[in-house]
Every structure is written in structure tokens, then in C-alpha cells.
Motif scaffolding. Structure first.
Motif, PDB file in Angstrom:
ATOM      1  N   UNK A  67      23.747   3.673  59.492  1.00  0.00           N
ATOM      2  CA  UNK A  67      24.220   2.814  58.409  1.00  0.00           C
ATOM      3  C   UNK A  67      25.391   3.500  57.715  1.00  0.00           C
ATOM      4  N   UNK A  68      26.509   2.792  57.614  1.00  0.00           N
ATOM      5  CA  UNK A  68      27.706   3.327  56.976  1.00  0.00           C
ATOM      6  C   UNK A  68      27.477   3.517  55.469  1.00  0.00           C
ATOM      7  N   UNK A  69      28.408   4.148  54.807  1.00  0.00           N
ATOM      8  CA  UNK A  69      28.254   4.450  53.380  1.00  0.00           C
ATOM      9  C   UNK A  69      27.893   3.199  52.577  1.00  0.00           C
ATOM     10  N   UNK A  70      26.816   3.314  51.819  1.00  0.00           N
ATOM     11  CA  UNK A  70      26.386   2.237  50.943  1.00  0.00           C
ATOM     12  C   UNK A  70      25.599   1.131  51.606  1.00  0.00           C
ATOM     13  N   UNK A  75      22.296   5.975  51.378  1.00  0.00           N
ATOM     14  CA  UNK A  75      22.272   5.990  49.913  1.00  0.00           C
ATOM     15  C   UNK A  75      23.538   6.638  49.362  1.00  0.00           C
ATOM     16  N   UNK A  76      23.911   6.271  48.111  1.00  0.00           N
ATOM     17  CA  UNK A  76      23.355   5.218  47.253  1.00  0.00           C
ATOM     18  C   UNK A  76      23.716   3.814  47.748  1.00  0.00           C
ATOM     19  N   UNK A  77      22.763   2.909  47.598  1.00  0.00           N
ATOM     20  CA  UNK A  77      22.892   1.556  48.132  1.00  0.00           C
ATOM     21  C   UNK A  77      24.012   0.795  47.426  1.00  0.00           C
ATOM     22  N   UNK A  78      24.895   0.196  48.225  1.00  0.00           N
ATOM     23  CA  UNK A  78      25.971  -0.623  47.677  1.00  0.00           C
ATOM     24  C   UNK A  78      27.074   0.166  46.997  1.00  0.00           C
ATOM     25  N   UNK A  79      27.107   1.478  47.187  1.00  0.00           N
ATOM     26  CA  UNK A  79      28.080   2.309  46.488  1.00  0.00           C
ATOM     27  C   UNK A  79      29.491   2.112  47.039  1.00  0.00           C
ATOM     28  N   UNK A 226      26.523  -5.941  51.357  1.00  0.00           N
ATOM     29  CA  UNK A 226      27.529  -6.590  52.190  1.00  0.00           C
ATOM     30  C   UNK A 226      28.672  -7.137  51.349  1.00  0.00           C
ATOM     31  N   UNK A 227      28.341  -7.903  50.321  1.00  0.00           N
ATOM     32  CA  UNK A 227      29.376  -8.541  49.511  1.00  0.00           C
ATOM     33  C   UNK A 227      30.202  -7.514  48.743  1.00  0.00           C
ATOM     34  N   UNK A 228      29.540  -6.563  48.090  1.00  0.00           N
ATOM     35  CA  UNK A 228      30.277  -5.566  47.304  1.00  0.00           C
ATOM     36  C   UNK A 228      31.210  -4.745  48.183  1.00  0.00           C
ATOM     37  N   UNK A 229      30.704  -4.259  49.304  1.00  0.00           N
ATOM     38  CA  UNK A 229      31.514  -3.368  50.129  1.00  0.00           C
ATOM     39  C   UNK A 229      32.607  -4.140  50.851  1.00  0.00           C
ATOM     40  N   UNK A 230      32.283  -5.318  51.394  1.00  0.00           N
ATOM     41  CA  UNK A 230      33.328  -6.127  52.018  1.00  0.00           C
ATOM     42  C   UNK A 230      34.450  -6.432  51.029  1.00  0.00           C
ATOM     43  N   UNK A 231      34.079  -6.916  49.873  1.00  0.00           N
ATOM     44  CA  UNK A 231      35.085  -7.314  48.892  1.00  0.00           C
ATOM     45  C   UNK A 231      35.910  -6.101  48.443  1.00  0.00           C
TER      46      UNK A 231
END
Length: 323
Positions: A67-70, A75-79, A226-231
Motif C-alpha cells: 500500500x502506497x503512502x496513506x 500509516x498514517x491513513x489518508x496522509x 482515495x479521494x484525498x490523495x487523488x485530489x
């Protein structure tokens, strides 16, 4: 149709501390002495799951998923902190070194194809071959197509739901409008924005409507990352120079590869794959006539399994697999 391989459990799990505060989750399955392959997930931010291991013959491949960063179990999730394309390329190298792998096969779809190309162009000597699906070049025109105008005209009903969260006066830049909400202080607003962003993608990902795909995309925890990191990436031009991936294709011209792309891919249109294929003499382009974007669609899943089988036959006896 070639069925995916049966579900298997990892034989090893790893937590790899990279640049603080990030700790990556990775696991290994299949044959410990087999041909190493790394599954590079999409998004960015989607994470891996049990399906990720099923495109490979477990008697031939040493299957690495991470799993890539966030994302996922990292961890940390969604960072979003220290989360750029260059960081993810560096993480792949750290993971390879941590596992004692000299060279490996890259398998990636959508954003996973983006990162695979970026990594291969940075470290071509470490790449034995590539199997890529749903090529995504992350050009401004590609982001505009899916998040501003293009796919919106193919799925206007789904688009209405996607843009409903954004006031009319902000709709001239939907990525920026979502970025403000996904990175704001209001947790409820972040969650609503994440679900709307991810549901839009899930609805457009398959040729035929799939409630399972939409549910997977919109599940709260996955949708948030997904949404936070993509955006975050798309707001910052995916941390790539203009046309970087195409400009550097000469660096990997010799590497064998298979490109699998759905004819009716509305998330990453087919011109992405054609542009890469035309600059990659070592590649084979397979256009799946009855498919969209998702790896789970039967025609695409079949082509991917066949591609990993042929790649193993081509490479298995050519090079040592560990340092």
C-alpha cells in the motif's frame, strides 16, 4: 475466459518505515523463489486487497503487494504529508532493497501504470518486464477530461451527483473545489466530499454498471484515502513535469511489456495507451473491445492473467531473482 487464480494468503507481512511519518504495509505470497512481481495499485490512494494477488500463477511468481503512502494499511491513513510521485518512486526502491530483490516485473493499472512508468524510467536496470492496464498519463488534458468536461457528457446523470456538492460559482475548477473540502477542517464535509468523489469514479469505471465496484469505491475508509490523495495529486499536476512520462519513454524502450486497455475506458481514454505504445518498441497493445476501465471486468481480467503467464514464460529462466 481465463479465471483469476484462487485466493491465497500471504506467507510474509512487512511494515516498512520510510520517510517519517510514513510506514508502508507490504506482503508476499506465491513462490518465495519465484519470479518477483510487484503489484502497483491505482488511485493514488486505492490500496491493495485479496484480488491484487490473483492475477499471477502462485507456483511461478513471488508476488509482492504493498500500500502506497496513506493508502490501505499503510500509516498514517489518508496522509498527504511528504506524498509525491518522487516519494512513491523512492519507496518502491526501498521496498525492493528491503526484500532483497535484484530485478522484478512491474504490474500496475490506472495510477499504478503511471507510477510503474515513472519508476521504470528512473530505474530501468531494475525492471524485467511490465504488465500495465488502463494507462494514465496524468496530463492536464487527462485530468480535465474526467474531472471537468468530457466524461461528464457521457455520464451526465452521475455528473449531476458529483457536482451537487460544489456551489455553481466554484464549478469552473472542480478539482480545486474538491481539494478545498477534502483538506478542510470540517470532518463531516471531508467525508461527504470523499464519498462523492469516489462514487463518481466507481460509477464510470465499468462498461456495464457494477454495484460491487461502486460499493468498493464508496466504502468510507477507502473513499477517504482515495479521494484525498487523488485530489492532492491532481491539484499539483501529479508532481510530474509536463509530458514527463512520454518524454522519457526512450529510457525503457528495450523492456518487454504488455498494455491492456478497455476500448470504452471513460476514466483513462484509450489515447493514453496508444501514445505510450507508439513510443515503446518493446510493448504489445491489447485493446479489449467490450470493457471499460476496471481490472475486474472479464475481458480485462482475462487479458491480464494471460499477460502475466506469457511474461513468466519469457523471463523465468533469464536472470537471477535475488541478490
Amino acid at each position: 475466459m481465463q479465471l483469476l487464480y484462487p485466493e491465497i494468503k500471504p506467507y510474509a507481512r512487512h511494515e516498512l518505515a520510510v520517510e517519517s511519518p510514513h510506514v508502508l504495509y507490504a506482503d508476499e505470497s506465491g513462490e518465495p523463489d519465484g519470479l518477483p512481481v510487484v503489484f502497483i495499485h491505482g488511485g493514488p490512494g486505492a490500496g491493495c486487497d485479496s484480488l491484487s494477488r490473483r492475477f499471477f500463477d502462485p507456483s511461478l511468481y513471488r508476488i509482492v503487494t504493498f500500500d502506497q503512502r496513506g493508502a490501505g494499511r499503510s500509516t498514517p491513513h489518508g496522509s498527504l504529508e511528504k506524498n509525491t510521485t518522487a516519494d512513491l518512486v523512492a519507496d518502491l526502491e526501498r521496498l525492493r532493497e528491503h526484500l532483497g530483490i535484484q530485478q522484478w516485473v512491474l504490474f500496475g493499472g490506472s495510477w499504478g501504470s503511471t507510477l510503474a512508468l515513472a519508476y521504470a524510467q528512473s530505474h530501468p536496470e531494475r525492471v524485467l518486464g511490465m504488465v500495465l492496464r488502463g494507462i494514465f498519463l496524468c496530463r492536464p488534458s487527462d485530468i480535465h477530461w474526467f474531472y471537468q468536461q468530457g466524461a461528464s457528457r457521457v455520464f451526465p446523470d452521475y455528473w449531476e451527483d458529483y457536482q451537487a456538492l460544489i456551489p455553481t460559482e466554484e464549478r469552473d475548477d472542480m478539482v480545486a473545489a474538491y481539494y478545498r473540502r477534502l483538506t478542510g477542517d470540517d470532518e463531516i464535509c471531508r467525508m461527504h466530499a470523499a464519498k462523492a468523489w469516489s462514487t463518481w469514479e466507481g460509477r464510470c469505471a465499468t462498461l456495464r454498471p457494477s454495484s460491487k465496484v461502486v460499493e468498493r469505491f464508496s466504502e468510507a475508509r477507502r473513499a477517504y484515502a482515495l479521494a484525498r490523495i487523488e485530489c492532492h495529486y491532481f491539484q499539483h499536476q501529479s508532481f510530474l513535469e509536463q509530458d514527463q512520462l512520454l518524454a522519457n519513454m526512450h529510457k525503457i524502450a528495450h523492456i518487454p511489456g504488455v498494455i491492456v486497455h478497455g476500448r470504452y475506458d471513460m476514466v483513462c481514454p484509450l489515447d493514453n495507451a496508444l501514445a505510450v505504445h507508439q513510443l515503446w518498441p518493446g510493448s504489445e497493445l491489447q485493446i479489449i473491445r467490450d470493457a471499460g476501465h476496471a481490472a475486474s471486468e472479464p475481458g480485462i481480467a482475462d487479458a491480464l492473467v494471460r499477460a502475466t503467464e506469457s511474461m513468466a514464460q519469457q523471463l523465468l529462466d533469464l536472470t537471477p531473482v535475488a541478490e
